[in-house]
Design a protein around this motif. Structure first.
Motif, PDB file in Angstrom:
ATOM      1  N   VAL A  24      42.124  33.382  34.512  1.00  0.00           N
ATOM      2  CA  VAL A  24      42.425  33.864  35.853  1.00  0.00           C
ATOM      3  C   VAL A  24      41.277  34.758  36.270  1.00  0.00           C
ATOM      4  CG1 VAL A  24      43.960  35.257  37.277  1.00  0.00           C
ATOM      5  CG2 VAL A  24      44.923  33.775  35.526  1.00  0.00           C
ATOM      6  N   TYR A  42      39.713  36.927  39.628  1.00  0.00           N
ATOM      7  CA  TYR A  42      39.952  37.436  40.974  1.00  0.00           C
ATOM      8  C   TYR A  42      38.781  38.333  41.342  1.00  0.00           C
ATOM      9  CZ  TYR A  42      42.375  39.348  45.023  1.00  0.00           C
ATOM     10  OH  TYR A  42      42.716  39.688  46.303  1.00  0.00           O
ATOM     11  N   ALA A  52      46.685  39.740  38.543  1.00  0.00           N
ATOM     12  CA  ALA A  52      46.004  39.051  39.645  1.00  0.00           C
ATOM     13  C   ALA A  52      46.926  38.903  40.846  1.00  0.00           C
ATOM     14  CB  ALA A  52      45.514  37.682  39.183  1.00  0.00           C
ATOM     15  N   THR A  72      49.780  30.615  32.627  1.00  0.00           N
ATOM     16  CA  THR A  72      49.780  31.920  33.299  1.00  0.00           C
ATOM     17  C   THR A  72      50.204  33.038  32.357  1.00  0.00           C
ATOM     18  OG1 THR A  72      52.047  31.572  34.066  1.00  0.00           O
ATOM     19  CG2 THR A  72      50.262  30.904  35.545  1.00  0.00           C
ATOM     20  N   ALA A  84      41.686  29.855  38.951  1.00  0.00           N
ATOM     21  CA  ALA A  84      42.608  29.914  37.820  1.00  0.00           C
ATOM     22  C   ALA A  84      42.872  28.522  37.264  1.00  0.00           C
ATOM     23  CB  ALA A  84      43.930  30.554  38.247  1.00  0.00           C
ATOM     24  N   GLN A 107      50.155  29.925  39.069  1.00  0.00           N
ATOM     25  CA  GLN A 107      48.727  29.979  38.778  1.00  0.00           C
ATOM     26  C   GLN A 107      48.241  31.337  38.271  1.00  0.00           C
ATOM     27  OE1 GLN A 107      49.730  28.977  42.032  1.00  0.00           O
ATOM     28  NE2 GLN A 107      49.624  26.782  41.674  1.00  0.00           N
ATOM     29  N   LEU A 108      48.916  32.430  38.639  1.00  0.00           N
ATOM     30  CA  LEU A 108      48.380  33.768  38.385  1.00  0.00           C
ATOM     31  C   LEU A 108      49.226  34.543  37.387  1.00  0.00           C
ATOM     32  CD1 LEU A 108      47.465  34.947  41.995  1.00  0.00           C
ATOM     33  CD2 LEU A 108      46.070  33.640  40.369  1.00  0.00           C
ATOM     34  N   ASP A 109      48.579  35.451  36.679  1.00  0.00           N
ATOM     35  CA  ASP A 109      49.326  36.421  35.891  1.00  0.00           C
ATOM     36  C   ASP A 109      49.715  37.584  36.801  1.00  0.00           C
ATOM     37  OD1 ASP A 109      46.935  37.769  36.238  1.00  0.00           O
ATOM     38  OD2 ASP A 109      46.619  38.192  34.119  1.00  0.00           O
TER      39      ASP A 109
END
Length: 428
Positions: free
Chosen positions: A374, A376, A195, A341, A337, A190-192
């Motif tokens: 994404v 955060y 993040a 990714t 998100a 889900q995240l890069d």
């Protein structure tokens, strides 16, 4: 596969499973004008359906068990639903159209299999030891809460959504918690990278010890059949009185396979949720549509709409895949998100990062259309981004304002309907 079979008021609809998917289906079926007069639900757990999404705040002590209840047992009875709890179906006899449980045999005209999933256990020695737990049920949450309040060391295997929620819940209850993630970062689906690093830093400050790129070797036995430690392939040994496995799920598809239904990773269904037997449907985490299996509620809710129509409606609804958004359910951490990714060569990347506030946003656009995001920290714009991505809206006109809020972006997209300065002042 294709089905034209639908319930009539004389039919007996039997549903195997009393989880969230089954319950949502029931809520729609009982409101249908031509609902079946007889509905029987068989649930392996002792309690009626509850909200599994809230198991994490239950474990952390933020909620009480009654907050998870979806309906009382009386709700079922008042709507002519016979509820059999604490029973497991052992056999589906397709020829005689009946299901056999540990306590009874039920004939069906239409059958829905909604048996959910179970934790996927890593293929390493020691997984059968006492002290190894999943985190899927009310009973699991009660067990883990009791373990955590007694203190000691817990190892959580899996750095995805469920693993992190379980780890934080255990920590808040008093356990010393280690998280093992096989990949290079947390929530890698889900995240890069940015993040993921922000999330890891936040959780580490709270007291979680996180090991990424950690490969399991085996679980160590204390000599009495109970887990004593988790050993990694690099030789590190993490002492543990308890281990929680949250490294993916395995569909509970065995009943369908044993009944001769077509299965691959799960029970295969068509776009009406029918299996290879038109009298039998499958729903939720136990089913597979095309190459897809399921672990999030959004696609399952869309499946419910289609299946309710197939059973009691006009039979015209068809299921199709659609993007889903992810939110992390940990108190004090806001994360939202969706989409890819990693950026491809065709993506335009827009990003904003304020390290002092911990606010981070990264958007992926292709030909002016949003494909991934994404967020955060401040995630308030997340649903707006997601809606624009689903609609395929060309955002070229508001590109410069995209990172800085829905109001500014909307004003550029539709200047004729933008609020006047006086209106903005009054609203403020």
């Amino acid at each position: 596969m294709e089905t034209t079979s639908r319930c009539s008021p004389q039919d007996h609809l039997v549903i195997i499973g009393n989880g969230m998917a089954s319950h949502r289906l029931l809520e729609q079926v009982v409101e249908a004008p031509n609902r079946p007069a007889r509905i029987s639900v068989i649930g392996a757990e002792a309690s009626p359906a509850y909200n599994r999404i809230l198991l994490s705040p239950l474990l952390s002590g933020e909620l009480q068990p009654d907050a998870l209840s979806l309906r009382s047992a009386s709700w079922y009875a008042e709507r002519g639903i016979t509820l059999h709890l604490g029973e497991r179906v052992t056999h589906i006899d397709r020829g005689l159209q009946r299901v056999v449980t540990s306590q009874r045999t039920l004939a069906f005209d239409q059958l829905v299999i909604a048996t959910g999933s179970r934790p996927a256990l890593p293929d390493v020695p020691g997984m059968a030891l006492e002290g190894v737990h999943g985190f899927r049920t009310l009973e699991d949450a009660d067990t883990l809460a009791d373990i955590a309040t007694r203190g000691g060391q817990c190892v959580v295997i899996g750095g995805g959504l469920l693993g992190l929620e379980a780890a934080e819940g255990l920590r808040k209850r008093g356990a010393d918690v280690y998280v093992i993630q096989r990949g290079t970062q947390l929530m890698n689906r889900q995240l890069d990278d940015t993040a993921a690093r922000l999330l890891e830093a936040t959780l580490a400050k709270r007291g979680l010890t996180i090991h990424t790129q950690a490969q399991l070797s085996h679980l160590e036995d204390d000599g009495h059949g109970h887990v004593a430690a988790v050993v990694l392939t690099d030789g590190r040994r993490l002492p543990a009185q308890s281990v929680v496995v949250a490294a993916g799920i395995t569909p509970n598809a065995e009943l369908g396979a044993e009944a001769g239904l077509e299965t691959r990773r799960a029970i295969l269904v068509d776009n009406t949720l029918a299996t290879s037997d038109p009298r039998i449907h499958a729903l939720g985490e136990c089913c597979q549509f095309e190459q897809h299996t399921y672990g999030l509620v959004e696609p399952i809710w869309r499946q419910v709409e289609v299946l309710a129509d197939a059973l009691c409606g006009k039979g015209r609804a068809r299921y199709r895949e659609a993007p889903t958004a992810t939110k992390l359910k940990i108190s004090g951490i806001a994360l939202y998100a969706f989409g890819p990714t990693e950026a491809s060569a065709e993506h335009e990347v827009l990003s904003y990062h304020d390290p002092e506030s911990g606010d981070y946003r990264r958007l992926l656009l292709r030909n002016g259309r949003l494909e991934g995001a994404v967020l955060y920290g401040d995630t308030r714009t997340g649903p707006w981004y997601f809606a624009k991505a689903l609609a395929g809206t060309d955002l070229t006109a508001c590109r410069q304002a995209l990172l800085f809020g829905e109001a500014d972006a909307n004003a550029l997209l539709d200047p004729d309907n933008a609020p006047s300065p006086s209106t903005t002042l009054e609203a403020a």
